[in-house]
Enzyme design. Structure first.
Site, short mmCIF file in Angstrom:
data_model
loop_
_atom_site.label_atom_id
_atom_site.label_comp_id
_atom_site.label_asym_id
_atom_site.label_seq_id
_atom_site.Cartn_x
_atom_site.Cartn_y
_atom_site.Cartn_z
N ASP A 66 0.86 -1.20 0.00
CA ASP A 66 0.00 0.00 0.00
C ASP A 66 0.89 1.24 0.00
O ASP A 66 2.09 1.16 0.26
CB ASP A 66 -0.97 0.01 1.19
CG ASP A 66 -0.27 -0.35 2.50
OD1 ASP A 66 0.87 0.12 2.70
OD2 ASP A 66 -0.87 -1.08 3.31
N ASP A 68 1.41 5.21 1.25
CA ASP A 68 1.06 6.32 2.13
C ASP A 68 1.69 7.59 1.59
O ASP A 68 2.85 7.60 1.17
CB ASP A 68 1.58 6.06 3.55
CG ASP A 68 0.87 4.89 4.21
OD1 ASP A 68 -0.33 4.71 3.94
OD2 ASP A 68 1.51 4.15 4.97
N ASP A 145 8.54 5.23 13.52
CA ASP A 145 9.22 4.24 14.36
C ASP A 145 10.67 3.98 13.94
O ASP A 145 11.60 4.25 14.69
CB ASP A 145 8.40 2.95 14.48
CG ASP A 145 7.87 2.42 13.16
OD1 ASP A 145 8.23 2.98 12.10
OD2 ASP A 145 7.09 1.44 13.19
P1 ATP Z 1 3.97 -2.80 6.01
O1 ATP Z 1 4.89 -3.25 4.97
O2 ATP Z 1 3.57 -3.86 6.94
O3 ATP Z 1 2.79 -1.99 5.51
P2 ATP Z 1 4.70 -0.27 7.11
O4 ATP Z 1 5.97 0.23 7.67
O5 ATP Z 1 4.18 0.40 5.90
O6 ATP Z 1 4.85 -1.82 6.89
P3 ATP Z 1 2.24 0.56 8.34
O7 ATP Z 1 1.55 -0.01 9.52
O8 ATP Z 1 1.58 0.55 7.02
O9 ATP Z 1 3.63 -0.21 8.27
O10 ATP Z 1 2.66 2.03 8.75
C1 ATP Z 1 3.02 3.02 7.82
C2 ATP Z 1 4.09 3.95 8.41
O11 ATP Z 1 3.58 4.59 9.58
C3 ATP Z 1 5.34 3.24 8.87
O12 ATP Z 1 6.24 3.03 7.81
C4 ATP Z 1 5.87 4.21 9.90
O13 ATP Z 1 6.53 5.29 9.29
C5 ATP Z 1 4.62 4.73 10.56
N1 ATP Z 1 4.23 3.92 11.73
C6 ATP Z 1 3.43 2.82 11.74
N2 ATP Z 1 3.29 2.33 12.99
C7 ATP Z 1 3.99 3.14 13.80
C8 ATP Z 1 4.23 3.18 15.21
N3 ATP Z 1 3.70 2.26 16.02
N4 ATP Z 1 5.01 4.16 15.69
C9 ATP Z 1 5.54 5.11 14.88
N5 ATP Z 1 5.36 5.11 13.56
C10 ATP Z 1 4.59 4.16 13.00
MG MG Z 2 2.23 0.06 4.95
#
Ligand code: ATP
Ligand code: MG
Length: 461
Positions: A66, A68, A145
């Site tokens: 996805d 963002d 994070d």
């Molecule tokens: P995935 O590949 O599983 O989607 P992701 O890193 O994109 O991994 P998401 O849950 O989609 O994970 O989160 C999008 C973004 O939001 C992360 O890349 C990070 O920058 C931020 N983020 C998500 N969860 C947290 C958290 N618990 N604390 C701080 N930042 C977060």
């Molecule tokens: Mg993601």
């Protein structure tokens, strides 16, 4: 930018800018819809950045699942730019731009900093309770994070902007928390699971200072919302890297916090048979994901909690509880305890229990029972589970062979089995509890009283 709070820049020198010809991410690799959103924001005079997992995944050559987008436009300004846009969230408003089944999430730069701003509340343990203030792009970067998750792909010049050293970390395949690790885990303990999950998914190493607090702070996960832990569990184990996730959870000491009773059962299972079976179950799950076959949370939880179930069952039977009653109680108890940790919805916990409770019925071969079990809606899952249990013990290999045959030619299989049943020592007459009672996940236990017709004494209803 109207609503943006004035904020201090964490890196007065500005970001490290990695130009297009150095980072190598091409627009051709990106979702056309995400690009549409970025261009639209830019045309309207706002900043438009791809951020988070998508940039990270593109840098390591993966396909983002996805996209963002981060921007300095407020949610209301974003909505005014897109007809296909809805605002969601009360605590922090986000814009969803919807293209059929694809949703591009657009978030206004957010800050967590500024301790005396009143908009940021933490509890006594330092956990974040509320954060809803807008900020600069630097603020937005440092509240994320991991450094690898805080890279911004800018549509204005196709560069990647790095405020936290994430670019070098991605090159070095390192997962590093932004800021002081212990404080960041205390703010949000789920970040500990994200560390294990992302390291498993990406094949990254968890950087030493990021890994160090994990075994120590693992108990903080008990404070996280069970619904969030359930979501994280599904991401850990149903995204194609379940074995790596499990091994990392073990290595970082997080397993007991996520699956307490399973961790306990594995620790007391000297032969290692239960762990072997669990890992094989996860390996099968990864293979199914790789082959784009469906995977079910119920079967996954049946695998993850089977050690706990076997242990609970063995304890109840040692107390003299009748086999069928012990099975039911063990299944209930294990589900109940796990639900308190990861909210497991009943639509998953009930079929999970059925998979377990059907196991003893594979030892029964009377014609009527065979046909009834074959027609059971959970037959296929329960049989797959029976096969999986061969990894722990081959004491029921005869049952697996029988039911393989019974699925193809049920009548013949029953006839053949009835012929063989003349033999008093027919292993198929085992107590149904044998199929699930042993604390080794299936090794036979001593025989109990049997009925003459060959059915086991305590056949489940
Ligand atoms: P995935 O590949 O599983 O989607 P992701 O890193 O994109 O991994 P998401 O849950 O989609 O994970 O989160 C999008 C973004 O939001 C992360 O890349 C990070 O920058 C931020 N983020 C998500 N969860 C947290 C958290 N618990 N604390 C701080 N930042 C977060
Ligand atoms: Mg993601």
């Amino acid at each position: 930018m109207t609503d943006t709070a004035a904020s201090t820049s964490p890196t007065p020198a500005g970001p490290h800018v990695i130009p297009r010809d150095v980072h190598g991410i091409s627009r051709k690799q990106m979702s056309p819809n995400a690009l549409r959103v970025l261009y639209r924001l830019r045309e309207a005079g706002f900043g438009g950045y791809l951020v988070g997992g998508a940039v990270r995944d593109l840098l390591v050559g993966g396909a983002p699942k996805d996209y963002d987008v981060a921007t300095d436009a407020t949610p209301e300004q974003v909505r005014a730019l897109f007809r296909n846009c809805r605002l969601i969230g009360r605590r922090f408003r986000l814009a969803h731009v919807v293209y059929g089944r694809e949703i591009i999430e657009v978030a206004t730069f957010r800050a967590n900093g500024g301790d005396d701003e009143g908009d940021r509340l933490t509890d006594d343990g330092g956990r974040l309770l509320r954060d809803n203030i807008y900020g600069s792009i630097e603020d937005d970067a440092i509240r994320r994070d991991f450094t690898a998750n805080a890279l911004y792909y800018a549509i204005e010049d196709f560069s990647v902007r790095d405020y936290t050293g994430g670019y070098a970390d991605v090159q070095a395949r390192l997962l590093r928390l932004i800021g002081e690790p212990e404080a960041r885990y205390r703010e949000d303990p789920v970040r500990m699971l994200r560390a294990a999950r992302l390291a498993a998914k990406l094949g990254f190493t968890i950087e030493a200072a990021t890994a160090e607090p994990l075994p120590r702070l693992a108990p903080l996960l008990a404070e996280a919302a069970p619904a969030r832990l359930f979501e994280e569990t599904l991401k850990l184990f149903l995204s194609g890297h379940a074995v790596a996730s499990f091994e990392l959870l073990e290595a970082t000491g997080l397993l007991p916090a996520l699956l307490p009773e399973t961790a306990q059962a594995l620790a007391s299972n000297k032969s290692g048979a239960l762990r072997r079976m669990l890992v094989q179950g996860l390996r099968n799950t990864d293979a199914r994901v790789a082959a784009e076959e469906s995977v079910s949370p119920a079967f996954l939880y049946a695998v993850l909690l089977w050690p706990a179930y076997c242990r609970a069952l063995a304890l109840l039977q040692a107390q003299g509880v009748h086999a069928v009653e012990a099975q039911r109680r063990a299944a209930d108890r294990v589900s109940l305890h796990q639900v308190a940790r990861t909210a497991l919805p009943r639509r998953f916990s009930l079929p999970m229990q059925e998979i377990w409770l059907l196991q003893p019925r594979f030892a029964l071969r009377q014609r009527k029972r065979v046909f009834r079990l074959l027609a059971h809606p959970r037959f296929r899952a329960a049989f797959d589970f029976l096969e999986l249990r061969l990894t722990a013990s081959d004491s029921h290999a005869g049952d697996v062979a029988f039911w393989r045959e019974a699925q193809l030619h049920p009548a013949q299989a029953v006839d053949a089995s009835e012929h063989a049943a003349g033999d008093a020592d027919d292993p198929h007459e085992a107590d149904p509890a044998d199929a699930g009672a042993a604390d080794d996940g299936g090794a036979p236990r001593k025989r109990r009283r049997r009925r003459r017709n060959g059915a086991a004494a305590q056949a489940p209803a």
